[in-house]
Design a protein around this motif. Sequence first.
Motif, PDB file in Angstrom:
ATOM      1  N   VAL A  88     -76.591  39.113 -15.138  1.00 52.36           N
ATOM      2  CA  VAL A  88     -75.546  39.238 -14.309  1.00 52.36           C
ATOM      3  C   VAL A  88     -75.194  37.668 -14.081  1.00 52.36           C
ATOM      4  N   PRO A  89     -73.728  37.577 -13.775  1.00 47.53           N
ATOM      5  CA  PRO A  89     -73.622  36.193 -13.167  1.00 47.53           C
ATOM      6  C   PRO A  89     -74.091  35.933 -11.704  1.00 47.53           C
ATOM      7  N   GLU A  98     -87.740  32.031 -13.560  1.00 41.65           N
ATOM      8  CA  GLU A  98     -88.007  33.109 -14.352  1.00 41.65           C
ATOM      9  C   GLU A  98     -89.360  33.588 -14.202  1.00 41.65           C
ATOM     10  N   GLY A  99     -89.617  34.939 -14.095  1.00 41.53           N
ATOM     11  CA  GLY A  99     -90.708  35.522 -14.021  1.00 41.53           C
ATOM     12  C   GLY A  99     -90.875  36.285 -12.497  1.00 41.53           C
ATOM     13  N   GLU A 100     -89.865  35.845 -11.655  1.00 44.20           N
ATOM     14  CA  GLU A 100     -89.647  36.416 -10.276  1.00 44.20           C
ATOM     15  C   GLU A 100     -89.365  37.811 -10.185  1.00 44.20           C
ATOM     16  N   ARG A 101     -89.824  38.533  -9.115  1.00 42.44           N
ATOM     17  CA  ARG A 101     -89.286  39.554  -8.818  1.00 42.44           C
ATOM     18  C   ARG A 101     -87.932  39.637  -8.134  1.00 42.44           C
ATOM     19  N   ILE A 102     -87.063  40.671  -8.468  1.00 42.61           N
ATOM     20  CA  ILE A 102     -85.755  40.792  -7.614  1.00 42.61           C
ATOM     21  C   ILE A 102     -85.374  41.988  -7.904  1.00 42.61           C
ATOM     22  N   VAL A 117     -87.228  38.711 -13.461  1.00 43.67           N
ATOM     23  CA  VAL A 117     -86.247  37.623 -14.118  1.00 43.67           C
ATOM     24  C   VAL A 117     -86.969  37.225 -15.431  1.00 43.67           C
ATOM     25  N   VAL A 118     -86.126  37.353 -16.315  1.00 44.44           N
ATOM     26  CA  VAL A 118     -86.592  36.926 -17.614  1.00 44.44           C
ATOM     27  C   VAL A 118     -86.103  35.798 -18.370  1.00 44.44           C
ATOM     28  N   LYS A 119     -84.762  35.405 -17.792  1.00 43.84           N
ATOM     29  CA  LYS A 119     -83.967  34.365 -18.255  1.00 43.84           C
ATOM     30  C   LYS A 119     -83.008  33.958 -17.577  1.00 43.84           C
ATOM     31  N   ILE A 120     -83.011  32.433 -17.456  1.00 45.85           N
ATOM     32  CA  ILE A 120     -81.891  31.750 -16.674  1.00 45.85           C
ATOM     33  C   ILE A 120     -81.156  30.836 -17.550  1.00 45.85           C
ATOM     34  N   LYS A 121     -79.562  31.243 -17.502  1.00 47.52           N
ATOM     35  CA  LYS A 121     -79.121  30.205 -18.425  1.00 47.52           C
ATOM     36  C   LYS A 121     -77.671  29.647 -17.689  1.00 47.52           C
ATOM     37  N   TRP A 122     -77.420  28.320 -17.613  1.00 48.19           N
ATOM     38  CA  TRP A 122     -76.165  28.061 -17.100  1.00 48.19           C
ATOM     39  C   TRP A 122     -74.938  27.878 -18.080  1.00 48.19           C
ATOM     40  N   ARG A 130     -74.736  30.488 -13.156  1.00 50.33           N
ATOM     41  CA  ARG A 130     -76.072  30.952 -13.835  1.00 50.33           C
ATOM     42  C   ARG A 130     -75.848  32.313 -14.208  1.00 50.33           C
ATOM     43  N   LEU A 131     -76.361  32.428 -15.346  1.00 47.99           N
ATOM     44  CA  LEU A 131     -76.494  33.815 -15.815  1.00 47.99           C
ATOM     45  C   LEU A 131     -77.849  34.455 -15.892  1.00 47.99           C
TER      46      LEU A 131
END
Lengths: 254, 368
Positions: A88-89, A98-102, A117-122, A130-131
């Motif tokens: 999601v955006p 990454e690794g956080e619970r949400i 959270v498994v990946k964060i990409k700008w 942030r994706l």
Amino acid sequence: MKGDWEKVWEEARERPVALVDCRQEIPCNPCEEACRKGAIRVGEDLCSAPVYDPGRCDGCGRCVALCPGMAIFLLDRRGGDGQAEVTVPWEMCGEIVEGERIWAVDGKGKVLTEGKVVKIKWMGGRWPTRLVTIRIPEERALKVRGVRFRENSVGSSEEVDQEYDLPEDYPVCRCEDVSREEVLKFLKMGLRSLTALRRSSRVGLGYCQGIYCQEQLRKELGMVTRRSEEETGMFKVRPPVRPVKLGRLGGVNG
Amino acid sequence: MDTGQEGRMRLPEESCTLVAVGAGPAGLCAAREAAACGVRTTVLDENDKGGGQLIKQIHRFFGSREHGAGKRGFEIALELAEDCANAGAEIRLNHRVLGFFEDGRLLVEGDFIYVLEAKAVVLATGALERSFPFPGWTLPGVMGAGAAQTLVNVHGVLPGKRAVLVGSGNVGLIVAYQLLQAGMEVVGILEVEDRVGGYEVHESRVRREGVPIYLRHRLLAVEGLEGVEAVLAKDLEKGTVKRFHADTLCLAVGMIPQAELASMRGCRMVFVRELGGFIPWHDGDMRTDRPGVYVAGDAAGVEEASIAMDEGRLAGVAALEDLGALSPNEARKRKEELKRRLNLLRGGAAGRPRAMAKERLAAGWRHR
């Protein structure tokens, strides 16, 4: 499952695929421009909803980052283990790692499930978005529209006593501190135009030159005279339309 | 300051060919068209930055490539100002237009006060946030949603900790979201109607963050001694009154075209509800009924920034045509393209009433 999404669901077994949740007539086509595979078409009529072919989507995520409505997501079911990855955006300013619970939420803000959270990409130009990719049980995956840390709304309110008395008087013209009661008094005296009200009560003669109170006065006048806004008209506009120091008009700088 | 023979003061005078009043999307686009055609063009704006309201928009914009769609508002503002300056227009910031007289001259306050004469004037003065009086509305903490947005996105200041917004149109939804982005809590959005006014996608964005939208709730009053402490709203379904604890109340209840200069100039003013109130009458090419006076953007009816851009371009082309700087053939071609685009931008359900109002204006605007 709606027709389109059935196909998204199937394709997502092979590769990440976009899920386009845009149904309204919005004059907008960045998704079409973003897609290098021609999978999203808006066409000549800017307001038509995008037509999307999941079969052509390569899951690059550019449309997810660029959609001004934040209405495009990615679904990835390659794991085949009953879990899905949803992207999601995310445009909040805080930290997310990454690794956080949400919490994963649906389009109405209802919490669907907790995820990791498994990946964060700008992504997305000079001022990217942030994706955020989360991993959740796949049966909830099609419904996810966002993520958040807070579990639920901050909205809180209390019921107020029925006998609560509202103050009846308050300023209408805040620059010259003319109260509503005063305006009504002049209307009762028979004044029937904006100019007459202005001359007698000083409404509209202050710093803002009547640009804020004018509408309300027109409404109050209209109720008495039964005239339309157009007939009641505007305050006569005279220079200066912005406050200016007399000294400056007289040629003194500063 | 020149003191003439009889001791009478004369203000410095200056002239140029085209003046755009307002350096928002409409003014910048109008000026760019003119300057690119070799016409001496000046843009005046009372603010210290060009770009109008775009400078505080941190969200990505709708529209298409011609409107910078997919980019953030402030990026579009920078690009428009740069394009305009590169085309050769002079952008004068911190210059306030004080008057626009019937002889066509403008009174301007910059470093000093001067008179500016131009063959063509494009009024692109934008709009003003609508507010209305209610008990407590003069307390600190009550502000327009746009004002809160300026505080947060331009000045980096939070207006408070907990906000209530009034109005669920696109502005209310977007500002609610941006207050969240800045780290404020949004207690809720009050909407008097039974449905959300803005686009579903914007509604969904705030709902995903857990912000409740209270439909059929009317703002009654704000309580507090030295600032906002609570907001009272009436639940129109149940007839009960709710108190929300908040220190900020943002009004997002629409905009009013800022058209005082047109009125002072003697332009025919018409009241068009769909477009926000009184606006100068204008034809399909953005000409008012006064020769050499054009209007574009929110001052010609409150719409979107993408529309303001194309209206500005249209006003610029019409002015160039009237100045003889464009051949009628070339002008016609460009106008047709711009009108085609404007029609597309107004094509959706939200745009149709505005499209119809603009059509009626172009047809002369007779009373119904």
